[in-house]
Design a protein around this motif. Structure first.
Motif, PDB file in Angstrom:
ATOM      1  N   ASP A  62      45.072  31.670  13.198  1.00  0.00           N
ATOM      2  CA  ASP A  62      44.394  31.689  14.495  1.00  0.00           C
ATOM      3  C   ASP A  62      43.765  33.051  14.769  1.00  0.00           C
ATOM      4  O   ASP A  62      42.702  33.143  15.368  1.00  0.00           O
ATOM      5  N   GLU A  63      44.414  34.122  14.342  1.00  0.00           N
ATOM      6  CA  GLU A  63      43.870  35.453  14.550  1.00  0.00           C
ATOM      7  C   GLU A  63      42.659  35.701  13.651  1.00  0.00           C
ATOM      8  O   GLU A  63      41.739  36.412  14.025  1.00  0.00           O
ATOM      9  N   ALA A  64      42.660  35.107  12.478  1.00  0.00           N
ATOM     10  CA  ALA A  64      41.554  35.294  11.544  1.00  0.00           C
ATOM     11  C   ALA A  64      40.333  34.488  11.969  1.00  0.00           C
ATOM     12  O   ALA A  64      39.203  34.846  11.652  1.00  0.00           O
ATOM     13  N   PHE A  65      40.536  33.401  12.710  1.00  0.00           N
ATOM     14  CA  PHE A  65      39.439  32.550  13.150  1.00  0.00           C
ATOM     15  C   PHE A  65      38.954  32.987  14.523  1.00  0.00           C
ATOM     16  O   PHE A  65      39.736  33.238  15.428  1.00  0.00           O
ATOM     17  N   ARG A  66      37.653  33.107  14.663  1.00  0.00           N
ATOM     18  CA  ARG A  66      37.072  33.440  15.948  1.00  0.00           C
ATOM     19  C   ARG A  66      35.844  32.557  16.137  1.00  0.00           C
ATOM     20  O   ARG A  66      34.962  32.507  15.287  1.00  0.00           O
ATOM     21  N   GLU A  67      35.778  31.852  17.278  1.00  0.00           N
ATOM     22  CA  GLU A  67      34.654  30.964  17.530  1.00  0.00           C
ATOM     23  C   GLU A  67      33.365  31.753  17.701  1.00  0.00           C
ATOM     24  O   GLU A  67      33.370  32.888  18.145  1.00  0.00           O
ATOM     25  N   THR A  68      32.261  31.107  17.354  1.00  0.00           N
ATOM     26  CA  THR A  68      30.952  31.709  17.551  1.00  0.00           C
ATOM     27  C   THR A  68      30.581  31.611  19.019  1.00  0.00           C
ATOM     28  O   THR A  68      30.699  30.564  19.636  1.00  0.00           O
ATOM     29  N   THR A  69      30.132  32.715  19.581  1.00  0.00           N
ATOM     30  CA  THR A  69      29.767  32.746  20.993  1.00  0.00           C
ATOM     31  C   THR A  69      28.257  32.938  21.127  1.00  0.00           C
ATOM     32  O   THR A  69      27.558  33.221  20.150  1.00  0.00           O
TER      33      THR A  69
END
Length: 103
Positions: A62-69
């Protein structure tokens, strides 16, 4: 019209004694034939990082994944030099068109 069998031809037919070589550009190095057969028979799967590996490193999936904003998708401002080059190109194009129309 009769066929002339004594006519010279650049086309020759030879038996296919050579093995075909396939090159995989950008592919990971494959093991030799004996090693590949042994791995296939043993059912070896390619290694993938697991959650346990991530815990050892101190990060989670979860920390490695970041949604595109929206901020990620917005382009950065155009540099002044790039604007100047485009403006000069447009002016030169307009001059060239005006010259071709008048002459």
């Amino acid at each position: 019209m009769a066929l002339d069998e004594t006519r010279f031809s650049h086309i020759t037919v030879t038996p296919d004694d050579e093995d075909d070589v396939v090159i995989h550009a950008g592919a990971p190095a494959a093991p030799s034939g004996d090693e590949a057969a042994g791995e296939a028979a043993a059912g070896a799967a390619p290694e993938r990082p697991s959650q346990e590996d991530a815990k050892e490193r101190g990060t989670s999936r979860d920390e490695a994944f970041r949604e595109t904003t929206i901020e990620d998708l917005e382009p950065s401002p155009m540099p002044a030099m790039q604007k100047a080059v485009i403006a000069v190109a447009v002016v030169l194009f307009a001059i060239a068109v005006a010259y071709l129309v008048t002459h």
